[in-house]
Structures are given as structure tokens and as C-alpha cells.
Design a protein around this motif. Structure first.
Motif, PDB file in Angstrom:
ATOM      1  N   GLY A   1       0.754  -1.211  -0.124  1.00  0.00           N
ATOM      2  CA  GLY A   1       0.183  -0.396   0.142  1.00  0.00           C
ATOM      3  C   GLY A   1       0.859   1.269  -0.176  1.00  0.00           C
ATOM      4  N   LEU A   2       2.055   1.222   0.089  1.00  0.00           N
ATOM      5  CA  LEU A   2       2.934   2.237  -0.005  1.00  0.00           C
ATOM      6  C   LEU A   2       3.476   2.654  -1.526  1.00  0.00           C
ATOM      7  N   PRO A   3       3.676   3.872  -1.691  1.00  0.00           N
ATOM      8  CA  PRO A   3       4.388   4.201  -3.084  1.00  0.00           C
ATOM      9  C   PRO A   3       5.693   3.528  -3.184  1.00  0.00           C
ATOM     10  N   LEU A   4       5.950   2.953  -4.336  1.00  0.00           N
ATOM     11  CA  LEU A   4       7.453   2.282  -4.405  1.00  0.00           C
ATOM     12  C   LEU A   4       8.538   3.057  -4.274  1.00  0.00           C
ATOM     13  N   LEU A   5       8.614   4.193  -4.459  1.00  0.00           N
ATOM     14  CA  LEU A   5       9.654   5.368  -4.160  1.00  0.00           C
ATOM     15  C   LEU A   5       9.730   5.323  -2.692  1.00  0.00           C
ATOM     16  N   SER A   6       8.807   5.278  -1.922  1.00  0.00           N
ATOM     17  CA  SER A   6       8.927   5.478  -0.416  1.00  0.00           C
ATOM     18  C   SER A   6       9.812   4.301   0.120  1.00  0.00           C
ATOM     19  N   VAL A   7       9.531   3.082  -0.446  1.00  0.00           N
ATOM     20  CA  VAL A   7      10.626   1.905  -0.158  1.00  0.00           C
ATOM     21  C   VAL A   7      11.853   1.916  -0.587  1.00  0.00           C
ATOM     22  N   ALA A   8      11.948   2.429  -1.830  1.00  0.00           N
ATOM     23  CA  ALA A   8      13.137   2.612  -2.497  1.00  0.00           C
ATOM     24  C   ALA A   8      13.955   3.590  -1.606  1.00  0.00           C
ATOM     25  N   LEU A   9      13.456   4.621  -1.286  1.00  0.00           N
ATOM     26  CA  LEU A   9      14.481   5.696  -0.689  1.00  0.00           C
ATOM     27  C   LEU A   9      14.662   5.168   0.471  1.00  0.00           C
ATOM     28  N   ALA A  10      13.775   4.383   1.334  1.00  0.00           N
ATOM     29  CA  ALA A  10      14.118   3.885   2.853  1.00  0.00           C
ATOM     30  C   ALA A  10      15.238   2.974   2.630  1.00  0.00           C
ATOM     31  N   LEU A  11      15.392   2.256   1.768  1.00  0.00           N
ATOM     32  CA  LEU A  11      16.431   1.310   1.540  1.00  0.00           C
ATOM     33  C   LEU A  11      17.696   1.655   0.970  1.00  0.00           C
ATOM     34  N   ASP A  12      17.571   2.967   0.373  1.00  0.00           N
ATOM     35  CA  ASP A  12      18.678   3.344  -0.660  1.00  0.00           C
ATOM     36  C   ASP A  12      19.949   3.594   0.181  1.00  0.00           C
ATOM     37  N   TRP A  13      20.128   3.458   1.284  1.00  0.00           N
ATOM     38  CA  TRP A  13      21.621   3.660   2.024  1.00  0.00           C
ATOM     39  C   TRP A  13      22.222   2.032   1.812  1.00  0.00           C
ATOM     40  N   LEU A  14      21.374   1.058   1.610  1.00  0.00           N
ATOM     41  CA  LEU A  14      22.079  -0.399   1.670  1.00  0.00           C
ATOM     42  C   LEU A  14      22.508  -0.548   0.152  1.00  0.00           C
ATOM     43  N   PRO A  15      23.421  -1.718   0.281  1.00  0.00           N
ATOM     44  CA  PRO A  15      23.863  -2.375  -0.802  1.00  0.00           C
ATOM     45  C   PRO A  15      22.742  -2.951  -1.601  1.00  0.00           C
ATOM     46  N   ALA A  16      22.905  -2.918  -3.048  1.00  0.00           N
ATOM     47  CA  ALA A  16      21.805  -3.610  -3.733  1.00  0.00           C
ATOM     48  C   ALA A  16      21.317  -4.783  -3.689  1.00  0.00           C
ATOM     49  N   ARG A  17      22.344  -5.754  -3.318  1.00  0.00           N
ATOM     50  CA  ARG A  17      22.208  -7.163  -3.064  1.00  0.00           C
ATOM     51  C   ARG A  17      21.154  -7.260  -1.767  1.00  0.00           C
ATOM     52  N   LEU A  18      21.474  -6.455  -0.709  1.00  0.00           N
ATOM     53  CA  LEU A  18      20.714  -6.557   0.447  1.00  0.00           C
ATOM     54  C   LEU A  18      19.423  -5.983   0.182  1.00  0.00           C
ATOM     55  N   ARG A  19      19.097  -5.007  -0.603  1.00  0.00           N
ATOM     56  CA  ARG A  19      18.176  -4.325  -0.702  1.00  0.00           C
ATOM     57  C   ARG A  19      17.000  -5.535  -1.583  1.00  0.00           C
ATOM     58  N   ASP A  20      17.669  -6.157  -2.496  1.00  0.00           N
ATOM     59  CA  ASP A  20      17.266  -7.154  -3.112  1.00  0.00           C
ATOM     60  C   ASP A  20      16.618  -8.342  -2.175  1.00  0.00           C
ATOM     61  N   ALA A  21      17.371  -8.696  -1.105  1.00  0.00           N
ATOM     62  CA  ALA A  21      17.202  -9.865  -0.335  1.00  0.00           C
ATOM     63  C   ALA A  21      15.945  -9.540   0.602  1.00  0.00           C
ATOM     64  N   LEU A  22      15.996  -8.188   0.944  1.00  0.00           N
ATOM     65  CA  LEU A  22      14.868  -7.794   1.870  1.00  0.00           C
ATOM     66  C   LEU A  22      13.456  -7.695   1.177  1.00  0.00           C
ATOM     67  N   THR A  23      13.559  -7.361  -0.104  1.00  0.00           N
ATOM     68  CA  THR A  23      12.174  -7.252  -0.909  1.00  0.00           C
ATOM     69  C   THR A  23      11.955  -8.653  -1.686  1.00  0.00           C
ATOM     70  N   PHE A  24      12.750  -9.611  -1.456  1.00  0.00           N
ATOM     71  CA  PHE A  24      12.513 -10.939  -2.482  1.00  0.00           C
ATOM     72  C   PHE A  24      11.004 -11.363  -2.126  1.00  0.00           C
ATOM     73  N   PRO A  25      10.695 -11.518  -0.727  1.00  0.00           N
ATOM     74  CA  PRO A  25       9.599 -12.141  -0.493  1.00  0.00           C
ATOM     75  C   PRO A  25       8.399 -11.568  -1.219  1.00  0.00           C
ATOM     76  N   LEU A  26       8.195 -10.169  -1.050  1.00  0.00           N
ATOM     77  CA  LEU A  26       7.176  -9.621  -1.839  1.00  0.00           C
ATOM     78  C   LEU A  26       7.035  -9.876  -3.271  1.00  0.00           C
ATOM     79  N   ARG A  27       8.510  -9.845  -3.979  1.00  0.00           N
ATOM     80  CA  ARG A  27       8.553  -9.960  -5.369  1.00  0.00           C
ATOM     81  C   ARG A  27       8.164 -11.408  -5.800  1.00  0.00           C
ATOM     82  N   TRP A  28       8.450 -12.379  -4.915  1.00  0.00           N
ATOM     83  CA  TRP A  28       8.015 -13.758  -4.943  1.00  0.00           C
ATOM     84  C   TRP A  28       6.687 -14.022  -5.031  1.00  0.00           C
TER      85      TRP A  28
END
Length: 377
Positions: free
Chosen positions: A218-245
Motif C-alpha cells: 500500500g506504500l508508493p514504490l519510491l517510499s520503499v526505495a528511498l528507505a532502503l537506498d543506503w543499503l547495498p543493492a544485493r541486500l535491498r533485493d534480499a529484503l524485498t524478495f518475499p514480496l516479489r516472489w
């Protein structure tokens, strides 16, 4: 906005602090930020009006990024605008932006050649004369000139062939067999619009993709991307994997292959934005949009796929992307002392990235201009 007058001959003989090439969102933002810092910039635009690229987009286009994170410096989107502004709302916003911030692009001015003179001054040659400047800002963007691929037999095809730059709506294709070629966001949005207008849609996707929800939880995608922006890309992908799956788990069974790495790594490694789902997942899973692989060639009314299958097709929409407008852009963008705004593909969204880049460029140019004024002749 009426066409601005051409710069006078005397101004062409002077050295401007900065010349900005392109008056789209990036050029307008850079001009506004420079103006706030007291730097006089000449803003050149080859088209006859503002937001020319946006005016050419389809009738149904909406921003993928929410308005709260997509505004340019010093002016928010109106409160009456929905979460995801439409094409027309973006055009009105850009016109309002130029008017409110008193920006005066010189329209109908195409930059044809840029030369660096001795002493570090840029000589900008255009169809309306020559200008000189200490700083050059490139803001013509990556999405200016349509890419038109060639396939064997394409000239024999008697149906409609149209690049997505000419696409407006799917109403004219009701009941037709339409093939959409291209796995970017334009491709999936056109496929979805055609299906909703009653066309029989096949979507050609050459390689594996990433698909992400536009409003995760229910959140705008950009809000999530900005909240995770300080993390390495691999870790951001790992954290969002359940939702994408959860969103994408059944897509491979319907022909849409998934990349072995996530969307944040995709942006970093390939410079390509993942597919942002606005309904295409449901359309593919329901069979309303059929996914096929790469195109190998054409017949009079047929399209041949690399798999060997042949499709009977009435129309083809090429969502095959764009390249930069000017041949000099790519070479100059790699030069250390040229300022490029609006070319970087970012997980935080193009307009959000433009706002940050414009502020940084303006701060750097203003600082260098101060040093120039303080330096002895």
C-alpha cells in the motif's frame, strides 16, 4: 507558453556563465537551481514548446513514481493531482514550473556541435547562431530518438507497424491481433491498454525480467526505495524478495522468465528499470495477454518467432526504446568538466534523481563562478 525571442547578436558574442541544452524536466530544474544561486544561464530547446516529449506520450500514461517524490526543486505538484500524475498533469506542471520560476527557454534552437576553446570556454553551435559559455549542462535525456529495429521480411508486412513514440491509445485496435515488442514499462503498459480496449494481445519479451509492485504493502514504490537506498543493492533485493516472489511466482509458467537477480542489482548492472506492475501480472496470469519470446522475422501478415512458431498479426507496436537526441551527447557526458542532468537511471526514480542532480550541478557551477570572479585577471 509562447516562443521566446532569440538571443541578441551581442549576447551571442559574450560568454554566458552557463548554457543548458534541453528544456525538459532536467533542463528546467537545472535552470531554476542556477537562477536561485544567481547564475545566469541560457536555456536552449530544439522543440517549439515546453514538455514536447511528454506531449508525445500516450493518452493513458501515468508517472510510475508518486507526486510527493517526483516534484522538481521549489515547486510541488498541486494538491488536486492524484498520487500518480497523468501525462497531461505533468505537462501542465512543467509549464507552471517555467512560468512560476520565470524561466525563458529559447525554443526552436537545435545544438549541432559543441567545441571546447582554449581557455576552457565552450562554443555551442546551433541553427540560430553560436553561443559561448564557461559551463555546459547537457539535459536532453536518454529518451529522445526512437530506436527502430530491423527484422528479415519487415518490409513485406502489410499490417500496421508503429513505434511506441506514436502510440496514443488502443481504441483503434479493438478486435485486432496486436503484437507488442519490448519488455520495458512502455511495452507492458501498451499491452495492458490494448487488452483493455478489446484487442487480442501478444507480448514479445526477448529475455528475463524483474517485475515489482507499484504500491508494495500500500506504500508508493519510491517510499520503499528511498528507505532502503543506503543499503547495498544485493541486500535491498534480499529484503524485498518475499514480496516479489509473492507477486511473480507463477509468471514463468506463463512465459515471462525472471532474472536471477533482483531489481536493485538490475538497475546497477544494466541501467534498466524493472517492470512496475500496474495490472500486467493479472493480465498475463489470466491469459488476457499472451507472452512469447523473441521475434525472428516477418511475412505479409505473419510474425515468425525465434521458437519457430508463426503468429497471424494485424498490427505491431514497437516498444523498443530510445537513444539520446544528439550525437555529441554520449561523448561529452563522459568529459569531466561537462555537467549531465537527467541521464542516470536510479532506483529512486528519474524525476527524484533529476531534482538532486540539478541542485548539485547548480552548487558546483555557482562555486566555480565565484572563484572565477575572485581570480585576478
Amino acid at each position: 507558453m509562447p516562443e521566446s525571442p532569440a538571443a541578441s547578436p551581442s549576447s551571442q558574442a559574450t560568454v554566458w556563465p552557463a548554457v543548458i541544452v534541453g528544456a525538459g524536466p532536467a533542463g528546467l530544474a537545472a535552470a531554476a537551481c542556477l537562477k536561485r544561486r544567481g547564475v545566469n544561464a541560457l536555456l536552449l530547446e530544439r522543440e517549439p514548446n515546453l514538455a514536447a516529449t511528454w506531449r508525445r506520450h500516450s493518452d493513458t500514461l501515468q508517472l510510475h513514481t508518486d507526486k510527493a517524490h517526483s516534484a522538481l526543486p521549489y515547486l510541488h505538484f498541486p494538491a488536486t493531482t492524484g498520487r500518480y500524475p497523468s501525462r497531461d498533469q505533468v505537462v501542465v506542471y512543467l509549464e507552471t514550473y517555467a512560468r512560476r520560476l520565470r524561466l525563458s527557454p529559447q525554443f526552436g534552437t537545435e545544438v549541432r556541435r559543441v567545441v571546447r576553446e582554449e581557455g576552457g570556454v565552450w562554443r555551442v553551435q546551433t541553427n540560430r547562431g553560436e553561443y559561448r559559455a564557461r559551463h555546459l549542462v547537457l539535459a536532453t535525456g536518454n529518451a529522445a530518438t526512437p530506436v527502430m529495429p530491423e527484422w528479415p521480411g519487415l518490409e513485406q508486412f502489410v499490417g500496421t507497424v508503429m513505434h511506441s513514440s506514436r502510440w496514443r491509445s488502443g481504441l483503434a485496435f479493438r478486435g485486432a491481433q496486436v503484437l507488442v515488442i519490448g519488455a520495458g514499462n512502455s511495452g507492458h503498459e501498451i499491452a495492458l491498454a490494448l487488452q483493455r480496449c478489446g484487442a487480442k494481445v501478444t507480448w514479445s519479451v526477448r529475455g528475463p525480467v524483474n517485475v515489482i509492485p507499484r504500491d508494495p504493502l500500500g506504500l508508493p514504490l519510491l517510499s520503499v526505495a528511498l528507505a532502503l537506498d543506503w543499503l547495498p543493492a544485493r541486500l535491498r533485493d534480499a529484503l524485498t524478495f518475499p514480496l516479489r516472489w509473492w507477486l511473480c511466482r507463477d509468471l514463468p509458467r506463463h512465459g515471462l522468465r525472471l532474472l536471477p537477480f533482483g531489481p536493485f542489482q538490475q538497475i546497477e548492472q544494466t541501467g534498466r528499470v524493472p517492470i512496475i506492475d500496474t495490472g500486467i501480472v493479472c493480465a498475463v496470469l489470466s491469459g488476457a495477454v499472451r507472452v512469447v519470446g523473441d521475434v525472428a522475422g516477418f511475412g505479409a501478415r505473419q510474425v515468425k518467432l525465434a521458437s519457430g512458431e508463426t503468429l497471424d498479426i494485424d498490427a505491431v507496436i514497437l516498444a523498443t526504446g530510445y537513444r539520446p537526441a544528439a550525437p555529441y551527447t554520449r561523448a561529452l557526458a563522459a568529459t569531466a568538466d561537462v555537467h549531465a542532468c537527467g541521464y542516470r537511471v536510479a532506483a529512486t526514480g528519474m524525476l527524484h534523481a533529476i531534482a538532486g542532480e540539478a541542485r548539485q550541478i547548480a552548487a558546483l557551477i555557482a562555486r566555480q563562478e565565484r572563484l572565477t570572479r575572485l581570480s585576478p585577471p
